[in-house]
Design a protein around this motif. Structure first.
Motif, PDB file in Angstrom:
ATOM      1  N   ALA A  83       0.796  -1.074  -0.018  1.00 57.20           N
ATOM      2  CA  ALA A  83      -0.142  -0.009  -0.137  1.00 57.20           C
ATOM      3  C   ALA A  83       0.885   1.125   0.143  1.00 57.20           C
ATOM      4  N   LYS A  84       2.075   1.179   0.604  1.00 51.94           N
ATOM      5  CA  LYS A  84       2.948   2.520   0.869  1.00 51.94           C
ATOM      6  C   LYS A  84       4.251   2.401  -0.113  1.00 51.94           C
ATOM      7  N   ILE A  85       4.821   1.198  -0.235  1.00 54.57           N
ATOM      8  CA  ILE A  85       5.808   0.959  -1.263  1.00 54.57           C
ATOM      9  C   ILE A  85       5.727  -0.006  -2.504  1.00 54.57           C
ATOM     10  N   ILE A  86       6.180   0.562  -3.447  1.00 55.42           N
ATOM     11  CA  ILE A  86       6.029  -0.432  -4.731  1.00 55.42           C
ATOM     12  C   ILE A  86       7.627  -0.665  -4.783  1.00 55.42           C
ATOM     13  N   SER A  87       7.747  -2.062  -4.998  1.00 56.56           N
ATOM     14  CA  SER A  87       8.933  -2.689  -5.052  1.00 56.56           C
ATOM     15  C   SER A  87       9.226  -3.092  -6.657  1.00 56.56           C
ATOM     16  N   TYR A  88      10.386  -2.780  -7.220  1.00 56.37           N
ATOM     17  CA  TYR A  88      10.646  -3.150  -8.672  1.00 56.37           C
ATOM     18  C   TYR A  88      11.847  -4.196  -8.638  1.00 56.37           C
ATOM     19  N   GLU A  89      12.014  -4.888  -7.665  1.00 53.22           N
ATOM     20  CA  GLU A  89      13.164  -5.806  -7.624  1.00 53.22           C
ATOM     21  C   GLU A  89      12.905  -7.128  -8.426  1.00 53.22           C
ATOM     22  N   ASP A  90      11.822  -7.438  -8.667  1.00 48.14           N
ATOM     23  CA  ASP A  90      11.659  -8.306  -9.960  1.00 48.14           C
ATOM     24  C   ASP A  90      11.992  -7.967 -11.267  1.00 48.14           C
TER      25      ASP A  90
ATOM     26  N   GLN B  66      16.399   4.087  -6.729  1.00 50.54           N
ATOM     27  CA  GLN B  66      15.234   4.080  -7.554  1.00 50.54           C
ATOM     28  C   GLN B  66      14.697   2.789  -7.825  1.00 50.54           C
ATOM     29  N   GLY B  67      15.220   1.894  -6.903  1.00 44.85           N
ATOM     30  CA  GLY B  67      14.584   0.648  -6.997  1.00 44.85           C
ATOM     31  C   GLY B  67      13.326   0.128  -6.472  1.00 44.85           C
ATOM     32  N   GLU B  68      12.640   1.231  -5.614  1.00 50.18           N
ATOM     33  CA  GLU B  68      11.356   1.176  -4.998  1.00 50.18           C
ATOM     34  C   GLU B  68      10.624   2.626  -5.401  1.00 50.18           C
ATOM     35  N   TRP B  69       9.290   2.546  -5.131  1.00 49.95           N
ATOM     36  CA  TRP B  69       8.769   3.892  -5.247  1.00 49.95           C
ATOM     37  C   TRP B  69       7.766   4.015  -3.932  1.00 49.95           C
ATOM     38  N   GLN B  70       8.095   5.013  -3.288  1.00 47.86           N
ATOM     39  CA  GLN B  70       7.205   5.304  -2.118  1.00 47.86           C
ATOM     40  C   GLN B  70       6.007   6.145  -2.387  1.00 47.86           C
TER      41      GLN B  70
END
Length: 351
Positions: A38-45, A189-193
């Motif tokens: 809900a608060k942090i979008i992860s792009y680690e995949d 920038q590996g995640e987006w808050q």
């Protein structure tokens, strides 16, 4: 007018190389927010590739107590480029100063400089671990007008230290106290808050540095170990869902352990000098970025400084300030990358 290096060494009371051997304060202040859909979008995949250009300006300042004149040592390279690759919790960056950029080319008045560094970062949960190697060679005295009256810019040559080389092996360990805050979103920038948040982030930094120089056949070598404990505060202000503005400030105390020795032209080694110092550190910065699931770009302004006193009559300072711009692209990982990472993860579960 004639300038004598030997006279300056005597006046300073230490080898001139000793004066300028200051380790740039490592500005790595990182953290990793615990994933929250809900608060942090992860792009680690996804695999992310970023290209960066920055004005890498390193200066070393020496001044004596009661004396307004300073001596500033700089490198000739003014533009640094970096290429980064991120996947899962690993981020790797190679930085260098390309010679095809005019401001990095050999300058007969300032000499030639070389700059490279390689950095690897790991982001297990809210912890960030950074390891790096940095190599810089070729310096000149920047403020010649303060040292030699009548010296003319763009006409007279700067005092140069072409063989002065600084090699640093270092790292940092950081932890974001707020689980809803992602330092990774403003650093790699590996995640987006998705919501504005701030966090205190304590971090340790440490490095081992080798300084070497040769002047008039006389070699010198100094090694330094630096350890610092710091506290930083980061705030990520999210605007309109895709834009963020993120300032930070950090300060700390540390210890420096130095060992210096000369080697004469005939190979005879001089006496070893061992010293210890208390260091004071400060850092600040501002990040502005734009993010989508595939494309991202932005810019940063960063300032770091440290200082320590020697023999009670002068202080050595090092400051590092620069601006940078970056652009990046995310894409699905090739099968060979994903399969090899999965195999490695089975052997090293923390990955």
């Amino acid at each position: 007018m004639v300038f004598s290096f030997s006279e300056n060494e005597t006046h300073f009371g230490l080898k001139h190389r000793k004066i300028f051997f200051v380790i740039p304060f490592l500005y790595a202040v990182h953290g990793r927010a615990q994933e929250d859909s809900a608060k942090i979008i992860s792009y680690e995949d996804r695999v992310m590739i970023r290209a960066t250009a920055d004005t890498n300006i390193e200066s070393y300042t020496f001044y004596t107590e009661g004396n307004q004149k300073e001596t500033v040592l700089s490198i000739n390279n003014k533009i640094k480029t970096s290429v980064s690759v991120d996947y899962r919790i690993i981020s790797a960056t190679l930085s260098f100063a390309p010679k095809f950029i005019s401001s990095n080319k050999y300058n007969p008045l300032k000499g030639n400089s070389a700059y490279t560094d390689f950095t690897v970062r790991f982001f297990p949960k809210r912890l960030t671990q950074t390891l790096y190697y940095k190599n810089v060679k070729g310096f000149y005295v920047e403020n010649m007008q303060d040292i030699l009256p009548g010296w003319q810019k763009n006409k007279d040559a700067y005092i140069q230290f072409p063989d002065l080389r600084v090699q640093t092996f270092g790292g940092s360990t950081a932890y974001a106290l707020n689980k809803d805050f992602s330092v990774k979103s403003i650093y790699t920038q590996g995640e987006w808050q998705t919501k504005s948040r701030g966090s205190w982030t304590p971090f340790l930094d440490y490095d081992y540095t080798i300084f070497s120089d040769t002047i008039a056949g006389q070699k010198s070598k100094e090694t330094q170990i630096n350890i610092g404990a710091n506290m930083g505060y980061f705030y990520n202000w999210v605007i309109a869902g895709k834009v963020n503005i993120a300032p930070y400030i950090a300060a700390g105390l540390g210890a420096k352990f130095s060992s210096f020795r000369d080697t004469l032209e005939d190979g005879t080694k001089g006496m070893r000098e061992n010293t210890q110092y208390l260091t004071v550190r400060f850092g600040s910065g501002l990040h502005i970025g734009y993010n989508t699931d595939r494309f991202l770009f932005g810019g940063k302004m960063i300032f770091n400084a440290n200082a320590y006193s020697q023999k009670k009559n002068y202080t050595v300072e090092n400051s590092n300030y620069f601006g940078l711009v970056y652009v990046g692209y995310r894409f699905a990982p090739p099968k060979v990358v994903k399969s090899n990472y999965d195999k490695l993860q089975k052997k090293i579960p923390i990955l």
